[in-house]
Design a protein around this motif. Structure first.
Motif, mmCIF file in Angstrom:
data_model
loop_
_atom_site.group_PDB
_atom_site.id
_atom_site.type_symbol
_atom_site.label_atom_id
_atom_site.label_comp_id
_atom_site.label_asym_id
_atom_site.label_seq_id
_atom_site.Cartn_x
_atom_site.Cartn_y
_atom_site.Cartn_z
ATOM 1 N N ILE A 66 7.361 -39.717 22.630
ATOM 2 C CA ILE A 66 8.607 -39.642 21.885
ATOM 3 C C ILE A 66 9.198 -41.041 21.809
ATOM 4 O O ILE A 66 9.515 -41.639 22.835
ATOM 5 N N PRO A 67 9.357 -41.612 20.605
ATOM 6 C CA PRO A 67 9.713 -43.020 20.480
ATOM 7 C C PRO A 67 11.201 -43.266 20.664
ATOM 8 O O PRO A 67 11.877 -43.757 19.791
ATOM 9 N N LEU A 68 11.724 -42.896 21.836
ATOM 10 C CA LEU A 68 13.150 -43.102 22.067
ATOM 11 C C LEU A 68 13.443 -42.978 23.539
ATOM 12 O O LEU A 68 13.003 -42.036 24.189
ATOM 13 N N ASP A 69 14.141 -43.961 24.096
ATOM 14 C CA ASP A 69 14.763 -43.775 25.403
ATOM 15 C C ASP A 69 15.975 -42.916 25.163
ATOM 16 O O ASP A 69 16.730 -43.154 24.223
ATOM 17 N N TYR A 70 16.269 -41.988 26.037
ATOM 18 C CA TYR A 70 17.372 -41.069 25.798
ATOM 19 C C TYR A 70 18.594 -41.486 26.607
ATOM 20 O O TYR A 70 18.883 -40.914 27.660
ATOM 21 N N PRO A 71 19.349 -42.491 26.160
ATOM 22 C CA PRO A 71 20.563 -42.888 26.861
ATOM 23 C C PRO A 71 21.608 -41.803 26.770
ATOM 24 O O PRO A 71 21.636 -41.037 25.821
ATOM 25 N N ARG A 72 22.472 -41.781 27.746
ATOM 26 C CA ARG A 72 23.455 -40.699 27.809
ATOM 27 C C ARG A 72 24.867 -41.219 27.593
ATOM 28 O O ARG A 72 25.825 -40.705 28.184
ATOM 29 N N MET A 73 24.974 -42.221 26.714
ATOM 30 C CA MET A 73 26.297 -42.778 26.414
ATOM 31 C C MET A 73 26.955 -41.902 25.355
ATOM 32 O O MET A 73 26.840 -42.149 24.169
ATOM 33 N N ARG A 74 27.620 -40.856 25.781
ATOM 34 C CA ARG A 74 28.113 -39.870 24.839
ATOM 35 C C ARG A 74 29.620 -39.887 24.681
ATOM 36 O O ARG A 74 30.148 -39.511 23.656
ATOM 37 N N VAL A 82 9.940 -31.270 20.907
ATOM 38 C CA VAL A 82 9.858 -32.732 20.886
ATOM 39 C C VAL A 82 10.086 -33.317 22.277
ATOM 40 O O VAL A 82 9.206 -33.967 22.852
ATOM 41 N N ARG A 83 11.280 -33.094 22.829
ATOM 42 C CA ARG A 83 11.639 -33.775 24.077
ATOM 43 C C ARG A 83 10.866 -33.236 25.285
ATOM 44 O O ARG A 83 10.343 -34.004 26.092
ATOM 45 N N GLU A 84 10.786 -31.923 25.416
ATOM 46 C CA GLU A 84 10.213 -31.340 26.624
ATOM 47 C C GLU A 84 8.696 -31.208 26.570
ATOM 48 O O GLU A 84 7.999 -31.464 27.559
ATOM 49 N N GLN A 85 8.157 -30.796 25.423
ATOM 50 C CA GLN A 85 6.731 -30.499 25.342
ATOM 51 C C GLN A 85 5.919 -31.573 24.633
ATOM 52 O O GLN A 85 4.690 -31.594 24.760
ATOM 53 N N GLY A 86 6.588 -32.464 23.899
ATOM 54 C CA GLY A 86 5.882 -33.560 23.264
ATOM 55 C C GLY A 86 4.906 -33.162 22.173
ATOM 56 O O GLY A 86 3.958 -33.892 21.885
ATOM 57 N N TRP A 87 5.136 -32.027 21.525
ATOM 58 C CA TRP A 87 4.252 -31.604 20.436
ATOM 59 C C TRP A 87 4.351 -32.553 19.243
ATOM 60 O O TRP A 87 3.377 -32.747 18.516
ATOM 61 N N ALA A 144 19.866 -36.895 21.398
ATOM 62 C CA ALA A 144 18.471 -36.477 21.570
ATOM 63 C C ALA A 144 18.148 -36.108 23.008
ATOM 64 O O ALA A 144 17.175 -35.407 23.270
ATOM 65 N N ALA A 145 18.963 -36.574 23.964
ATOM 66 C CA ALA A 145 18.708 -36.284 25.374
ATOM 67 C C ALA A 145 19.211 -34.910 25.797
ATOM 68 O O ALA A 145 18.789 -34.391 26.832
ATOM 69 N N THR A 146 20.085 -34.314 25.009
ATOM 70 C CA THR A 146 20.669 -33.037 25.430
ATOM 71 C C THR A 146 20.559 -31.921 24.400
ATOM 72 O O THR A 146 20.843 -30.767 24.730
ATOM 73 N N ILE A 147 20.164 -32.232 23.177
ATOM 74 C CA ILE A 147 20.141 -31.187 22.158
ATOM 75 C C ILE A 147 19.215 -30.054 22.604
ATOM 76 O O ILE A 147 18.100 -30.279 23.089
#
Length: 506
Positions: A2-10, A416-421, A460-463
């Motif tokens: 997944i081409p993204l670091d998931y920062p949590r600056m919300r 996407v995030r959890e399974q990487g399909w 993207a880190a929490t959706i």
């Protein structure tokens, strides 16, 4: 990957969205539908532009209902500013198979839709559409919802208009000609294509030639043919071949909707379906598909028995065995036995002290809605990883399947995030530019200058989806803001007062 670091600056982004909404409204509330959305800029977000290309940092400026620039430009005087740091900005999601045809009239807020990031719904699926396309689109424009609406013209609808109750046969040539005239009228009135539901009773009696003739009419208007194919179980290969043949003979883009392998006997055969489609595409047939990210389908009780012998014990037993028994069939609507709504057929039969077959026969003439828990995850994965399969919900407002409130966040969170399909950009493409191109919606589906400002800003880190089979309308998390035609419709975890959706046509 997944081409993204998931920062949590919300917190900063969330706070700025609220400020923007208040500033735009001028009264500490949401933007009224009649008020111009003005001009505003989203800064600091990672842009998933809808093409499938890599995420990139950019500012997006909107004036009125249109994106005017994407890049490094600083906000101009008078622009409102949204801080998108730590979030992803994508085009609004387009749901190419949505059952809100009637529901939007009574639920114009459509919270279960916009909370997912959906900005456009395409109704009239499975062969069932408004009988008067022009009147329907006019009604949606007169009483707009939060979302844009386009519609198909339904094969079963025009078949019923021509044949009435005498539909349990092959249509005569003069009847096909009259149906073709109705399809032509629907396309001229703004329909995006022809839909069919060949597994359902009315459509099931139609010959392939009938579908070809009607699809040719839609093709003349640059429409698409989207089909709930004739069988999604043991005869699925023949049904896929028929859909390909209709597209090839009619010269129309063809789409297999909610592609699946829905019974135990065909589990593990996704590669065979993929091979059929790939072979057709290789010889120039424009065939695609859509899928929802669940292992259960929703329909009516009668689809379980392909030979339509609903009172024949042997036929019913074979049908139940084919889906692994009554334990895999869950009731969503059962008017004569409301105490079993949400229960499995096996549970209801046991409570009544009779066999599953006997209970099925007892309720066969009732209007019974069901969910079939009869799909296998490896098949779903195989389909989703095809570039020609897009995301669609087969849900809608007030839907009793969790897909109605959870489809798009479930893809982004789980697949996407959890399974990487899928990569995140590819998943966004399957939700945006792909369906827009398929439907001929040239001004939607991408973040680019000149496109309409249908946008979704999400973490993207929490959706994630929250809807379940027991509580199917629970709203997802992680979607921070949604704009339709430049106007905010979702913010602060709720629907705004704005209703900027439009009736869309080619």
């Amino acid at each position: 990957m997944i081409p993204l670091d998931y920062p949590r600056m919300r917190h900063l982004a969330f706070r700025s969205l609220v400020i923007v909404a208040l500033a735009l409204s001028g009264r500490g509330g949401a933007v009224p539908a009649a008020q111009s959305p003005g001009s505003w800029v989203i800064t600091g977000a990672q842009i998933a532009d809808g093409t499938g290309g890599p995420l990139r940092a950019a500012s997006v400026r909107v004036v009125g209902d249109t994106i005017v620039s994407v890049g490094d430009a600083a906000p101009q005087a008078g622009d409102q500013v949204v801080d998108g740091r730590g979030l992803v900005l994508a085009p609004g999601f387009i749901d190419v198979h949505n059952h809100s045809t009637d529901g939007l009239a009574g639920d114009r807020a459509a919270a279960t839709q916009v909370a997912q990031g959906i900005t456009t719904v395409i109704v009239g699926p499975d062969g069932s559409s408004p009988p008067d396309i022009g009147a329907y689109l006019a009604a949606r424009r007169a009483a707009p919802a939060t979302v844009n609406v386009g519609t198909m013209v339904g094969h079963a609808t025009v078949r019923t208009q021509v044949m009435g109750d005498d539909y349990r046969r092959v249509a005569r040539p003069d009847e096909v000609a009259r149906m073709a005239a109705l399809v032509d009228a629907g396309m001229k009135a703004g329909a995006l294509g022809l839909s069919s539901g060949l597994e359902y009773v009315i459509g099931s009696y139609a010959a392939t030639d009938e579908l070809v003739e009607l699809a040719r009419v839609a093709a003349r208007h640059h429409g698409v043919y989207i089909s709930h194919i004739r069988d999604e179980a043991d005869a699925v290969m023949a049904a896929v071949k028929e859909t390909i043949a209709i597209g090839e003979r009619a010269g129309i883009p063809a789409q297999i909707t909610h592609i699946k392998l829905g019974t135990v006997g065909v589990w593990g055969k996704a590669a065979e379906v993929v091979a059929l489609v790939e072979a057709a595409r290789a010889r120039g047939v424009d065939v695609t598909a859509d899928a929802y990210p669940y292992l259960a389908w929703q329909s009516n009780l009668k689809v379980l028995v392909p030979n339509k012998q609903y009172k024949d014990p042997a036929s019913v037993k074979e049908a139940l065995d084919d889906v692994g028994g009554g334990r895999n069939i869950q009731f969503t609507r059962l008017t004569r036995y409301p105490q079993y709504q949400g229960k499995r057929l096996s549970e209801a039969a046991a409570a009544e002290g009779i066999s599953e077959v006997d209970f099925f026969i007892r309720i066969a003439d009732d209007e019974v809605g069901i969910i079939g828990h009869t799909m296998a995850e490896p098949d779903l994965k195989a389909f989703y990883q095809q570039p020609w399969v897009m995301v669609a919900s087969d849900g809608g407002v007030n839907n009793n399947h969790p897909r109605g409130a959870g489809t798009f966040p479930r893809v982004l969170g789980r697949l996407v995030r959890e399974q990487g399909w899928l990569t995140l950009p590819e998943a966004i493409r399957k939700m945006t530019s792909f369906p827009a191109d398929r439907l001929g919606l040239a001004d939607r589906g991408r973040i680019a200058p000149g496109k309409k400002a249908d946008l979704v800003l999400f973490d993207a880190a929490t959706i994630a989806d929250r809807s379940t089979f027991e509580s199917p309308r629970d709203l997802p998390t992680g979607v921070r803001a949604v704009w339709v035609n430049g106007t905010p419709v979702w913010q602060d975890g709720q629907v705004t007062a704005a209703r900027p959706g439009r009736g869309l046509a080619r």
